[in-house]
Design a protein around this motif. Structure first.
Motif, short mmCIF file in Angstrom:
data_model
loop_
_atom_site.label_atom_id
_atom_site.label_comp_id
_atom_site.label_asym_id
_atom_site.label_seq_id
_atom_site.Cartn_x
_atom_site.Cartn_y
_atom_site.Cartn_z
N TYR A 68 0.83 -1.20 0.00
CA TYR A 68 0.00 0.00 0.00
C TYR A 68 0.86 1.26 0.00
CZ TYR A 68 -3.66 3.31 1.29
OH TYR A 68 -4.53 4.37 1.31
N ARG A 69 0.48 2.20 -0.84
CA ARG A 69 1.11 3.51 -0.88
C ARG A 69 0.02 4.59 -0.90
NH1 ARG A 69 4.48 0.47 0.09
NH2 ARG A 69 6.59 0.21 -0.77
N GLU A 70 0.30 5.68 -0.22
CA GLU A 70 -0.61 6.83 -0.28
C GLU A 70 0.23 8.10 -0.14
OE1 GLU A 70 -4.74 8.60 1.66
OE2 GLU A 70 -3.84 6.78 2.49
N TYR A 71 0.14 8.94 -1.17
CA TYR A 71 0.94 10.15 -1.20
C TYR A 71 0.04 11.36 -1.45
CZ TYR A 71 4.87 6.92 -2.00
OH TYR A 71 5.79 5.91 -1.90
N ALA A 72 0.47 12.50 -0.91
CA ALA A 72 -0.11 13.79 -1.28
C ALA A 72 0.90 14.52 -2.15
CB ALA A 72 -0.44 14.60 -0.04
N TYR A 73 0.41 15.14 -3.23
CA TYR A 73 1.27 15.87 -4.17
C TYR A 73 0.87 17.35 -4.13
CZ TYR A 73 2.43 11.23 -5.90
OH TYR A 73 2.86 9.92 -5.99
N VAL B 37 7.68 27.04 -2.21
CA VAL B 37 7.25 28.44 -2.21
C VAL B 37 5.98 28.59 -3.04
CG1 VAL B 37 7.95 30.80 -2.74
CG2 VAL B 37 9.66 29.15 -1.97
N GLN B 38 5.00 29.26 -2.49
CA GLN B 38 3.70 29.52 -3.10
C GLN B 38 3.03 28.21 -3.57
OE1 GLN B 38 3.30 32.93 -5.92
NE2 GLN B 38 1.92 31.57 -7.04
N PRO B 39 2.69 27.35 -2.62
CA PRO B 39 1.97 26.14 -3.00
C PRO B 39 0.57 26.48 -3.51
CG PRO B 39 2.04 26.37 -0.61
CD PRO B 39 2.93 27.44 -1.17
N ASN B 40 0.14 25.77 -4.54
CA ASN B 40 -1.12 26.11 -5.21
C ASN B 40 -2.23 25.09 -5.00
OD1 ASN B 40 -0.40 28.58 -6.62
ND2 ASN B 40 0.98 27.31 -7.82
N ASN B 41 -1.91 23.82 -5.22
CA ASN B 41 -2.95 22.80 -5.18
C ASN B 41 -2.39 21.50 -4.62
OD1 ASN B 41 -5.69 23.59 -6.43
ND2 ASN B 41 -4.20 24.52 -7.82
N ILE B 42 -3.32 20.62 -4.25
CA ILE B 42 -2.93 19.35 -3.63
C ILE B 42 -3.82 18.24 -4.15
CG2 ILE B 42 -4.43 19.77 -1.63
CD1 ILE B 42 -2.27 18.41 0.10
N ALA B 43 -3.22 17.07 -4.38
CA ALA B 43 -3.96 15.88 -4.80
C ALA B 43 -3.44 14.68 -4.04
CB ALA B 43 -3.81 15.66 -6.31
N VAL B 44 -4.34 13.74 -3.73
CA VAL B 44 -3.97 12.52 -3.01
C VAL B 44 -4.12 11.33 -3.94
CG1 VAL B 44 -4.65 10.97 -1.13
CG2 VAL B 44 -4.57 13.44 -0.73
N LYS B 45 -3.11 10.47 -3.91
CA LYS B 45 -3.14 9.23 -4.70
C LYS B 45 -2.86 8.05 -3.77
CE LYS B 45 -3.12 6.40 -8.23
NZ LYS B 45 -4.39 6.03 -8.89
N ALA B 46 -3.84 7.15 -3.63
CA ALA B 46 -3.70 5.93 -2.84
C ALA B 46 -3.75 4.74 -3.79
CB ALA B 46 -4.81 5.84 -1.80
N PHE B 47 -2.83 3.78 -3.62
CA PHE B 47 -2.77 2.67 -4.58
C PHE B 47 -1.98 1.51 -3.99
CE2 PHE B 47 0.80 5.47 -5.29
CZ PHE B 47 1.88 4.63 -5.50
N LEU B 48 -2.04 0.39 -4.68
CA LEU B 48 -1.21 -0.77 -4.38
C LEU B 48 -0.10 -0.88 -5.42
CD1 LEU B 48 -3.92 -3.45 -3.47
CD2 LEU B 48 -2.48 -2.15 -1.89
N LEU B 49 1.08 -1.16 -5.00
CA LEU B 49 2.19 -1.36 -5.94
C LEU B 49 1.91 -2.53 -6.85
CD1 LEU B 49 5.25 -0.93 -3.54
CD2 LEU B 49 4.52 0.69 -5.30
N ASN B 50 2.29 -2.40 -8.11
CA ASN B 50 2.13 -3.50 -9.04
C ASN B 50 3.04 -4.66 -8.69
OD1 ASN B 50 0.13 -2.37 -10.74
ND2 ASN B 50 1.68 -1.05 -11.66
N LYS B 51 4.19 -4.32 -8.08
CA LYS B 51 5.14 -5.35 -7.65
C LYS B 51 5.52 -5.06 -6.21
CE LYS B 51 9.51 -7.60 -8.86
NZ LYS B 51 10.68 -7.59 -9.78
N VAL B 52 5.18 -5.97 -5.32
CA VAL B 52 5.44 -5.77 -3.89
C VAL B 52 6.94 -5.94 -3.62
CG1 VAL B 52 4.89 -6.54 -1.55
CG2 VAL B 52 3.15 -6.65 -3.33
N PRO B 53 7.56 -4.95 -2.95
CA PRO B 53 8.98 -5.06 -2.67
C PRO B 53 9.25 -6.16 -1.65
CG PRO B 53 8.06 -3.16 -1.54
CD PRO B 53 6.98 -3.71 -2.44
N PRO B 54 10.40 -6.82 -1.72
CA PRO B 54 10.74 -7.86 -0.73
C PRO B 54 10.95 -7.26 0.65
CG PRO B 54 12.63 -7.37 -2.13
CD PRO B 54 11.48 -6.63 -2.71
N LYS B 55 10.70 -8.06 1.68
CA LYS B 55 10.89 -7.59 3.06
C LYS B 55 12.36 -7.50 3.40
CE LYS B 55 6.50 -9.33 4.86
NZ LYS B 55 5.86 -10.18 5.87
#
Length: 386
Positions: free
Chosen positions: A34-39, A368-386
């Protein structure tokens, strides 16, 4: 004396440790894929700040084009698109790697972009060239442009993917584009300086806020007819549609209030004081809460839609503007345009010592001067090894 000094030294350390502990305890337990980022677009830094919403920490700064403004996530693929107003192009970010993988040229001074429901097309209104660019998001190329009215600010695609609604600020009109061809279907005169757009979930109507005439236009997308001009407060800057589509909330920047429109009968149900200079709003997925950034008072108002009143006001950074909710709905992200940070407000069940379910959790520096924000939540196509 030693005890006093020890107390003075240890108390701040203990306080920080407790804050970090409780913050960590409040974060959900995510799986490895699982990944969830704000841009966040930083207009004067020519960058995008990436915030990891699993840890509430900044993780990367991505160089994009000149004067980035709009940002939108693709719901069908792990990509995010940044509109660069100064360089008139769109940066494509691979969300799994958080790096720019393509740049697509459009026309003059774009500000925002919308993505089709199937994730295959992008639509960009070009304010300086009176047209809308159509992008192929699979091939990452410009397909063509459709001419519209003067100074188009925003192009929104209907949930069924059939119609593009474009607000033309300079000539006070709305253009309707058949998205399947694409071609211009109609241009309707509406109210003065149309900007914000909201479209009902069933794609039957569009509502357009007119900042110059304190009105909202209701448009029938089946017949391409103007249905009504609804009087609201002064300078309606933002339209927020409840997820169920039953009510539309209008943020009236210069009236310090919100207007609530009943979408089925095109009637303004009432207006309510919300804060100083309300700029943007977002509604929770359960249709229960409205969050409004008060640009003039450096706060966020929490409005209970069923009760019809403000139930909390949370102080944030300087000049709060864009808002976004995390996937869990437990974190509200507030973009503070002047102080250059993102305030994270937490929603949780209050303890016996607390009076509100909302509290400021942390503030994360961006550019400097942030304008907008978007959130992207998703599952990786390939799960990284532990």
């Amino acid at each position: 004396m030693k005890k006093v000094l020890l107390t003075v030294v240890l108390l701040p350390i203990i306080g920080v440790a407790l804050w970090l502990y409780f913050r960590q305890q409040s974060l959900p337990n995510y799986g490895p894929a699982y990944r969830e980022y704000a841009y966040v677009t930083n207009g004067k830094s020519n960058t995008v700040s990436v915030i990891d919403l699993r840890t509430l920490e900044p993780v990367k700064t991505i160089k994009v084009g000149t004067e980035p403004t709009g940002v939108v996530a693709n719901t069908k693929k792990n990509e995010v698109y940044v509109v660069n107003t100064g360089s008139s192009n769109v940066s494509v970010i691979d969300a799994e790697r958080n790096q720019v993988v393509a740049t697509i040229g459009v026309h003059g001074r774009p500000y925002f972009m919308d993505v089709s429901p199937d994730g295959k097309r992008g639509y960009v209104a070009n304010s300086a060239s009176a047209n809308v660019s159509i992008l192929d998001l699979d091939k990452r190329v410009l397909l063509g442009n459709v001419s519209v009215g003067a100074s188009p600010g925003l192009a929104r695609v209907s949930p069924d993917g059939k119609t593009l609604v474009v607000s033309n600020r300079q000539d006070s009109s709305v253009s309707l584009i058949d998205a399947s061809r694409p071609r211009l279907r109609a241009t309707l005169p509406v109210c003065q300086q149309p900007e914000g757009i909201a479209i009902l979930p069933d794609s039957s109507k569009a509502f357009v806020a007119c900042t110059g005439s304190a009105q909202v236009a209701s448009i029938d997308l089946k017949t391409d007819k103007l249905l009504a001009l609804l009087d609201v407060g002064r300078t309606p800057t933002s339209l927020v549609l409840k997820p169920d589509g039953g009510e539309l909330i209008v943020c009236n920047f210069d009236s310090n209030n919100i207007s609530i429109i009943e979408t089925t009968n095109n009637e303004v149900g009432g207006s309510y004081l919300i804060g100083e200079k309300p700029a943007r709003g977002v509604v929770s997925a359960d249709n229960a809460r409205l969050y409004v950034s008060n640009f003039g008072s450096n706060s966020v108002a929490v409005y209970d839609i069923d009760l019809g009143k403000v139930i909390a006001t949370v102080p944030v950074g300087s000049r709060p503007d864009a808002l976004a909710l995390a996937q869990s709905q437990n974190y509200l992200l507030v973009l503070d345009s002047q102080s250059g940070d993102v305030t994270v407000i937490q929603k949780r069940k209050p303890t016996k010592l607390e009076t509100s379910e909302y509290s400021l959790l942390t503030m994360i520096p961006v550019g400097v001067q942030p304008n907008n924000i978007a959130v992207k939540a998703f599952l990786l196509n390939k799960v990284p090894p532990k």
